[in-house]
Design a protein around this motif. Sequence first.
Motif, PDB file in Angstrom:
ATOM      1  N   GLN A  68      -6.613 -16.385  13.135  1.00 29.93           N
ATOM      2  CA  GLN A  68      -7.871 -16.627  12.407  1.00 29.93           C
ATOM      3  C   GLN A  68      -8.898 -15.556  12.752  1.00 29.93           C
ATOM      4  N   LEU A  69      -8.974 -15.200  14.033  1.00 28.86           N
ATOM      5  CA  LEU A  69      -9.931 -14.177  14.464  1.00 28.86           C
ATOM      6  C   LEU A  69      -9.593 -12.834  13.819  1.00 28.86           C
ATOM      7  N   ARG A  70      -8.308 -12.473  13.815  1.00 28.60           N
ATOM      8  CA  ARG A  70      -7.892 -11.211  13.189  1.00 28.60           C
ATOM      9  C   ARG A  70      -8.232 -11.203  11.703  1.00 28.60           C
ATOM     10  N   SER A  71      -8.042 -12.329  11.047  1.00 25.31           N
ATOM     11  CA  SER A  71      -8.366 -12.431   9.628  1.00 25.31           C
ATOM     12  C   SER A  71      -9.862 -12.230   9.389  1.00 25.31           C
ATOM     13  N   LEU A  72     -10.685 -12.820  10.231  1.00 23.44           N
ATOM     14  CA  LEU A  72     -12.136 -12.633  10.105  1.00 23.44           C
ATOM     15  C   LEU A  72     -12.532 -11.181  10.366  1.00 23.44           C
ATOM     16  N   VAL A  73     -11.910 -10.557  11.358  1.00 24.03           N
ATOM     17  CA  VAL A  73     -12.180  -9.140  11.647  1.00 24.03           C
ATOM     18  C   VAL A  73     -11.817  -8.295  10.424  1.00 24.03           C
ATOM     19  N   GLN A  74     -10.665  -8.568   9.850  1.00 26.83           N
ATOM     20  CA  GLN A  74     -10.223  -7.825   8.668  1.00 26.83           C
ATOM     21  C   GLN A  74     -11.226  -7.990   7.528  1.00 26.83           C
ATOM     22  N   ARG A  75     -11.673  -9.193   7.314  1.00 25.64           N
ATOM     23  CA  ARG A  75     -12.590  -9.466   6.208  1.00 25.64           C
ATOM     24  C   ARG A  75     -13.950  -8.820   6.412  1.00 25.64           C
ATOM     25  N   VAL A  76     -14.504  -8.914   7.614  1.00 25.49           N
ATOM     26  CA  VAL A  76     -15.845  -8.371   7.841  1.00 25.49           C
ATOM     27  C   VAL A  76     -15.842  -6.847   7.789  1.00 25.49           C
ATOM     28  N   PHE A  77     -14.825  -6.214   8.363  1.00 22.51           N
ATOM     29  CA  PHE A  77     -14.816  -4.754   8.337  1.00 22.51           C
ATOM     30  C   PHE A  77     -14.428  -4.221   6.953  1.00 22.51           C
ATOM     31  N   SER A  78     -13.641  -4.962   6.213  1.00 21.27           N
ATOM     32  CA  SER A  78     -13.321  -4.562   4.841  1.00 21.27           C
ATOM     33  C   SER A  78     -14.582  -4.533   3.977  1.00 21.27           C
ATOM     34  N   ALA A  79     -15.514  -5.411   4.294  1.00 22.44           N
ATOM     35  CA  ALA A  79     -16.755  -5.483   3.519  1.00 22.44           C
ATOM     36  C   ALA A  79     -17.666  -4.273   3.751  1.00 22.44           C
ATOM     37  N   VAL A  80     -17.480  -3.565   4.861  1.00 23.28           N
ATOM     38  CA  VAL A  80     -18.385  -2.455   5.180  1.00 23.28           C
ATOM     39  C   VAL A  80     -17.684  -1.111   5.320  1.00 23.28           C
ATOM     40  N   VAL A  81     -16.369  -1.071   5.132  1.00 25.49           N
ATOM     41  CA  VAL A  81     -15.619   0.171   5.366  1.00 25.49           C
ATOM     42  C   VAL A  81     -16.116   1.324   4.500  1.00 25.49           C
ATOM     43  N   LYS A  82     -16.578   1.035   3.306  1.00 21.99           N
ATOM     44  CA  LYS A  82     -17.049   2.114   2.434  1.00 21.99           C
ATOM     45  C   LYS A  82     -18.257   2.836   3.027  1.00 21.99           C
ATOM     46  N   ASP A  83     -18.987   2.173   3.925  1.00 24.88           N
ATOM     47  CA  ASP A  83     -20.167   2.773   4.544  1.00 24.88           C
ATOM     48  C   ASP A  83     -19.871   3.431   5.889  1.00 24.88           C
ATOM     49  N   ALA A  84     -18.638   3.327   6.364  1.00 20.35           N
ATOM     50  CA  ALA A  84     -18.271   3.935   7.648  1.00 20.35           C
ATOM     51  C   ALA A  84     -18.086   5.437   7.467  1.00 20.35           C
ATOM     52  N   PRO A  85     -18.374   6.220   8.512  1.00 16.15           N
ATOM     53  CA  PRO A  85     -18.147   7.670   8.410  1.00 16.15           C
ATOM     54  C   PRO A  85     -16.656   7.971   8.267  1.00 16.15           C
ATOM     55  N   HIS A  86     -16.278   8.716   7.255  1.00 20.29           N
ATOM     56  CA  HIS A  86     -14.876   9.047   7.002  1.00 20.29           C
ATOM     57  C   HIS A  86     -14.540  10.498   7.347  1.00 20.29           C
ATOM     58  N   GLY A  87     -15.467  11.230   7.875  1.00 20.10           N
ATOM     59  CA  GLY A  87     -15.197  12.623   8.226  1.00 20.10           C
ATOM     60  C   GLY A  87     -15.384  13.519   7.012  1.00 20.10           C
ATOM     61  N   PRO A  88     -15.250  14.805   7.182  1.00 19.69           N
ATOM     62  CA  PRO A  88     -14.834  15.427   8.435  1.00 19.69           C
ATOM     63  C   PRO A  88     -15.908  15.278   9.507  1.00 19.69           C
ATOM     64  N   PHE A  89     -15.421  15.155  10.736  1.00 18.21           N
ATOM     65  CA  PHE A  89     -16.302  14.961  11.876  1.00 18.21           C
ATOM     66  C   PHE A  89     -16.591  16.307  12.540  1.00 18.21           C
ATOM     67  N   THR A  90     -17.626  16.333  13.349  1.00 20.33           N
ATOM     68  CA  THR A  90     -18.014  17.547  14.056  1.00 20.33           C
ATOM     69  C   THR A  90     -17.961  17.285  15.545  1.00 20.33           C
ATOM     70  N   PRO A  91     -17.356  18.156  16.342  1.00 26.74           N
ATOM     71  CA  PRO A  91     -16.693  19.405  15.968  1.00 26.74           C
ATOM     72  C   PRO A  91     -15.412  19.127  15.186  1.00 26.74           C
ATOM     73  N   LYS A  92     -14.748  20.179  14.778  1.00 27.16           N
ATOM     74  CA  LYS A  92     -13.607  20.098  13.864  1.00 27.16           C
ATOM     75  C   LYS A  92     -12.534  19.106  14.307  1.00 27.16           C
ATOM     76  N   GLU A  93     -12.253  19.013  15.585  1.00 32.49           N
ATOM     77  CA  GLU A  93     -11.184  18.137  16.085  1.00 32.49           C
ATOM     78  C   GLU A  93     -11.668  16.723  16.419  1.00 32.49           C
ATOM     79  N   ALA A  94     -12.919  16.428  16.180  1.00 27.89           N
ATOM     80  CA  ALA A  94     -13.500  15.134  16.566  1.00 27.89           C
ATOM     81  C   ALA A  94     -12.944  14.000  15.710  1.00 27.89           C
ATOM     82  N   GLU A  95     -12.961  12.800  16.286  1.00 22.06           N
ATOM     83  CA  GLU A  95     -12.545  11.583  15.595  1.00 22.06           C
ATOM     84  C   GLU A  95     -13.566  10.495  15.881  1.00 22.06           C
ATOM     85  N   LEU A  96     -13.638   9.526  14.999  1.00 26.17           N
ATOM     86  CA  LEU A  96     -14.505   8.368  15.176  1.00 26.17           C
ATOM     87  C   LEU A  96     -13.812   7.362  16.088  1.00 26.17           C
TER      88      LEU A  96
END
Length: 177
Positions: A68-96
């Motif tokens: 149930q917790l995993r399902s809620l996590v999936q649902r809440v982050f799915s609702a905001v994923v479009k607003d998350a930084p998708h890169g490219p990140f700085t410096p070139k090799e950086a990751e979120l």
Amino acid sequence: WVIRGHALLHGRMDGQIQLYMHQHAVCLEYGHVYTEKLNVKAAHVSNSAKMKYLPKPQLIQDDSILQQLRSLVQRVFSAVVKDAPHGPFTPKEAELCQIFGLDFIMDARGKAWLLEVNDYPAIASGTMEHVDTQVYTNLVRDLLRLVVLPKVDGTDVALGGWHVIDWSETAKCGKLT
């Protein structure tokens, strides 16, 4: 009582964002039975009781609750994923890489409800200071093995206690499952 879980957003150089939830969800009991009286602060989620008087936090062992917790996590982050930084990140090799603390409660029917998402979760401090240190040692170790060591040492990715949350279909459609 309240349940604390941890989610991880990992944005890679290829622009993909992966979501994970750690297997160690912690149940924190409170020092007073719930009441609607607002002057009884220890009965509410914002606990005012002294930590040393509270019961020792326990890990959730029930797979149906964890699902149930995993399902809620999936649902809440799915609702905001479009607003998350998708890169490219700085410096070139950086990751979120961002860990979130999520607080849940269960109702009388056994249904989990999300209370809040913390972008700077307390880990082994504040309300989490009485959690067994091994819980946070494992969480940080697993984070290092999943995200950091593969990047800096070229070691193989190891999930450890992280569970991949599949949100690909909901992220594409913008809908919740």
